[in-house]
Design an enzyme around this catalytic site. Structure first.
Site, PDB file in Angstrom:
ATOM      1  N   ASP A   1       0.868  -1.173   0.000  1.00 42.94           N
ATOM      2  CA  ASP A   1       0.000   0.000   0.000  1.00 42.94           C
ATOM      3  C   ASP A   1       0.911   1.230   0.000  1.00 42.94           C
ATOM      4  O   ASP A   1       2.141   1.121   0.091  1.00 42.94           O
ATOM      5  CB  ASP A   1      -0.975  -0.022   1.187  1.00 42.94           C
ATOM      6  CG  ASP A   1      -2.194   0.873   0.920  1.00 42.94           C
ATOM      7  OD1 ASP A   1      -2.143   1.697  -0.022  1.00 42.94           O
ATOM      8  OD2 ASP A   1      -3.202   0.751   1.645  1.00 42.94           O
TER       9      ASP A   1
HETATM   10  C1  BGC Z   1      -5.103   3.269   0.261  1.00 45.27           C
HETATM   11  C2  BGC Z   1      -5.249   2.278  -0.880  1.00 45.27           C
HETATM   12  C3  BGC Z   1      -5.117   2.982  -2.199  1.00 45.27           C
HETATM   13  C4  BGC Z   1      -3.778   3.695  -2.238  1.00 45.27           C
HETATM   14  C5  BGC Z   1      -3.498   4.403  -3.556  1.00 45.27           C
HETATM   15  C6  BGC Z   1      -3.870   4.141   0.105  1.00 45.27           C
HETATM   16  O1  BGC Z   1      -3.878   5.194   1.000  1.00 45.27           O
HETATM   17  O2  BGC Z   1      -5.052   2.567   1.482  1.00 45.27           O
HETATM   18  O3  BGC Z   1      -6.492   1.631  -0.773  1.00 45.27           O
HETATM   19  O4  BGC Z   1      -5.252   2.065  -3.247  1.00 45.27           O
HETATM   20  O5  BGC Z   1      -3.753   4.651  -1.202  1.00 45.27           O
HETATM   21  O6  BGC Z   1      -4.333   5.478  -3.766  1.00 45.27           O
END
Ligand code: BGC
Length: 761
Positions: A303
């Protein structure tokens, strides 16, 4: 074993509209992309890459092109686009995410495939959580439809729009079971129930990916966040998860397994730790379970700065250590920290990361780019023309309206206040969500626009005979009182025959990092509701919400309540369809609405405890709160229709089932009302005694049936011993003989029809 249960159930019981099972869609996709093998040129390419270029293939960054709304969701850290183009030229990037459309994608792709040394195409990712430009209901709302096929269709439509701009890869679906309504991200997922989460996870993956990943109308799906992100303590986003392996395997992992079995070929490591080990650095989770036990063929992305965050977790010493831990634990690609491209080369040189391991991750990523057709034509999805021609077309908007109305749950309808007449009555639309281009599309929309959505007032005015019969009064801000607002709203209510009170949460009260301690209608709006109720006009509460709410006072006591979540582009039309009876509400709660916030985490499939709280009068020394029974105000599965639904004639094919047998359970469902309705008939089971305690009820199947006025239908569910499986003492799937309760019921806490049977050894 769990997988075959889904398929058998789908086929035999017709649960939802799940498409027929096929042994391994992931394998079928791989085959379609070249005989199930990594294309030979990939290994040839790997041999020719420098270690820095390999690390570049494992490094994903947020788009640096200014102005994307993604920038406010996830600050890019680098807003220097020319610098990012230069990184693409140097082979330091595998791709970017949440970028800004076809022109940006073309610029970067051109730099990569014309000007970089190895000419490897970039991959473009994004969070297309519930629509691209046409926004569909938030995922939680859509789950309320109890119609997985609807989710497949909206996912496919979202992929069609998004891929037209050059997006290859979706950071969705989120398949995290969410049992604590304080957690803001429940809005992105499938609610509290395991079966619903599994069915919707699979349906969404099928919708995003289609049957051929080379299709320029589909995208790679990511099942996220692996794993147990929704089990955060106190519902506080990013917080610690401390959980038994049994609960992990029984509740939090099955939706991932369903997504992979449906073909999802990427997954995202979660931010949280599980029992002391951050997921991003957890070799048991990714190497052993995901790849070893489940045979996952795709790749794992961290993530957003998940590797870097292991330093703050107190798990990694520094950036280099975090890189080593994440990479060796099985995270193939790093998102946004830049750690992999900075530290992997020296870790390989020192031997701390074996060269083979590096090549293995690069192979997974390049194979995926090949499967997506990017080596055949790196521009296959990038089209300025399709970006416009596919955007917000009539068919997609009609699907958004359909999905919207199918997501609305009618909690209450005393005296048949709903549906409202289209003429002859003056209606006061009151509340901060009565009118205006805000809070319509819901959280997590990178490319959606509230200004292009239909608000409630517009939808209502279009639905009634005389537009002038509608008066609008804001009454209150969302979290702050509006000077003179209540007086104005009360005056509007006095002149009206009926009040529609549009209150609830703003769209930024749920979503990432938006946990709440009190899951209530914000105080100024509650005061508005009390003042308007005192006028005494028949009132319909139209709730806007990204989670279950604890309803109180005038809101809970209103004669009619609709849960409308965030419905997207066609919000006003979808709500008006239900308000005025063009559509009979058919959705059911995918999360329990508690009596008070302090009950969280509250979910219907809880354990009984040694001192169950009995029905009726509160008793001392039972599992209840001071002055409050621990049940839901509106349980999971609850939802009314415009029909009059009755359940009768429960029948079991036998009172006993041998280990190699099956049993069928049926009931008659009748609509004695004057309007057509769709009923979601639910089938629950309880294992009375087992070597590991079992929940008080578990949803095993459901069926949505359409009933004309006066019609009735027999609904039959088939149960086999495998359906009674649980994770036993050795953390393995187990079936034990004994007595089981079964219910066919309209909700998880309704009495419904009940019987018992014996599973014999
Ligand atoms: C979130 C993810 C997301 C990623 C990219 C993160 O803060 O937890 O779900 O896909 O950002 O935007």
């Amino acid at each position: 074993m769990l997988d075959s249960r889904i398929s058998r159930r789908a086929a035999l019981m017709g649960a939802g509209a799940v498409v027929a099972w096929s042994a391994s869609p992931a394998r079928a996709l791989l085959q379609a992309a070249g005989g199930g093998r990594v294309p030979a040129f990939v290994d040839d390419l790997i041999r020719r890459l420098t270690v820095e270029e390999k690390a570049g293939q494992l490094s994903l960054m947020a788009s640096a092109w200014g102005g994307s709304s993604a920038a406010s969701l996830n600050p890019p850290g680098n807003s220097d686009f020319p610098k990012q183009v230069e990184e693409a030229r140097r082979g330091q990037l595998t791709g970017v995410f949440n970028g800004n459309g076809a022109r940006m994608h073309r610029t970067l792709q051109t730099a990569a495939v014309r000007e970089s040394r190895m000419k490897i195409p970039l991959i473009f990712g994004a969070d297309i959580i519930h629509g691209h430009r046409t926004i569909f209901p938030v995922p939680l709302a859509e789950v309320a439809s109890f119609e997985p096929e609807l989710a497949r269709r909206t996912a496919e439509a979202a992929a069609y729009e998004a891929s037209g701009t050059g997006l290859d890869w979706n950071f969705a679906p989120m398949v995290d079971v969410a049992r604590d309504q304080r957690w803001g991200r429940g809005v992105e997922g499938g609610g509290e129930d395991v079966l619903l989460n599994r069915l919707f996870a699979a349906a969404r993956v099928r919708g995003f990916q289609g049957s051929n990943l080379k299709s320029d109308a589909h995208m790679l799906a990511t099942a996220k966040h692996f794993a147990a992100y929704g089990a955060a303590e106190a519902g506080l986003d990013y917080n610690t998860v401390d959980i038994s392996e049994r609960t992990l395997r029984e509740v939090y992992l099955p939706p991932f397994k369903a997504a992979f079995d449906a073909g999802a070929l990427s997954t995202m490591a979660s931010f949280n730790e599980i029992s002391g080990v951050p997921s991003t650095g957890n070799p048991w989770l990714m190497n052993q379970l995901l790849r070893g036990e489940w045979g996952f063929d795709g790749f794992v992305v961290s993530d957003y700065t998940g590797d870097e965050e292991m330093i703050a977790h107190g798990f990694a010493k520094d950036a280099r250590d975090a890189t080593r831990l994440a990479f060796l634990a099985g995270v193939d690609m790093s998102m946004q920290s830049g750690f992999y491209r900075t530290h992997l080369p020296s870790l390989v040189q020192s031997g701390e990361v074996p060269q083979d391991r590096l090549d293995q991750s690069v192979r997974r990523v390049l194979a995926m780019k090949a499967m997506l057709g990017l080596f055949d034509d790196p521009f296959r999805r990038i089209s300025e023309r399709r970006e416009e021609s596919r955007s917000m077309n009539r068919r997609t908007l009609a699907l958004s309206r359909e999905a919207g109305r199918k997501s609305i749950v009618m909690l209450k309808n005393d005296g048949d206040l709903l549906p409202l007449p289209r003429s002859g009555k003056r209606i006061a639309l009151i509340g901060p969500f009565a009118a205006g281009q805000h809070d319509l599309i819901g959280p997590w929309c990178v490319y959606g626009d509230d200004k292009k959505a239909v608000d409630l007032a517009t939808g209502v005015r279009e639905a009634v005979a005389d537009r002038n019969s509608i008066v609008v009064a804001e009454g209150s801000g969302i979290v702050e009182a509006l000077p003179g607002g209540i007086e104005q709203a009360v005056a509007a209510a006095r002149t009206a025959d009926i009040v529609v009170l549009a209150i609830g949460e703003s769209q930024n009260m749920s979503g990432e990092a938006q946990s709440r301690t009190e899951i209530i209608v914000p105080e100024p709006q509650q005061q508005l509701a009390e003042a308007v109720a005192a006028v005494g006009k028949p009132t319909v509460v139209v709730l806007k919400n990204g989670r279950a709410l604890a309803l109180e006072g005038a809101v809970a006591n209103a004669p009619a309540i609709l849960v409308t979540w965030f419905l997207g582009t066609e919000t006003g039309h979808s709500i008006a369809d239900v308000l005025f009876g063009a559509y009979s509400p058919s959705a059911r709660l995918p999360v329990s609405f508690p009596r008070e916030s302090g009950q969280q985490p509250y979910y219907y499939a809880h354990k009984p405890t040694g001192r169950p709280n009995p029905e009726g009068k509160l008793e001392e020394y039972k599992a209840r709160f001071r002055g409050l029974t621990n049940t839901a105000l509106y349980p999971f599965g609850h939802g009314l229709t415009y029909g009059r639904i009755g359940y009768s004639d429960l029948a079991l094919s036998a009172r006993g089932m041998p280990m190699n047998g099956e049993i069928s359970v049926s009931a008659r469902v009748t609509n004695s009302g004057r309007r057509a309705a769709e009923e979601v008939v639910q089938f629950y089971v309880r294992d009375r005694t087992a070597s590991v305690t079992r929940p008080v009820r578990e949803l095993k199947a459901f069926r949505k049936v359409a009933l004309a006025p006066g019609a009735s239908q027999t609904v039959r569910f088939v149960l086999r011993p495998a359906d009674l499986q649980f994770i036993g003492l050795q953390n393995r799937p187990t079936v034990e003989p004994g007595t089981f309760d079964v219910w066919i019921a309209p909700s998880a806490e309704a009495d419904g029809l009940h019987a018992t049977f014996e599973l014999t050894a």
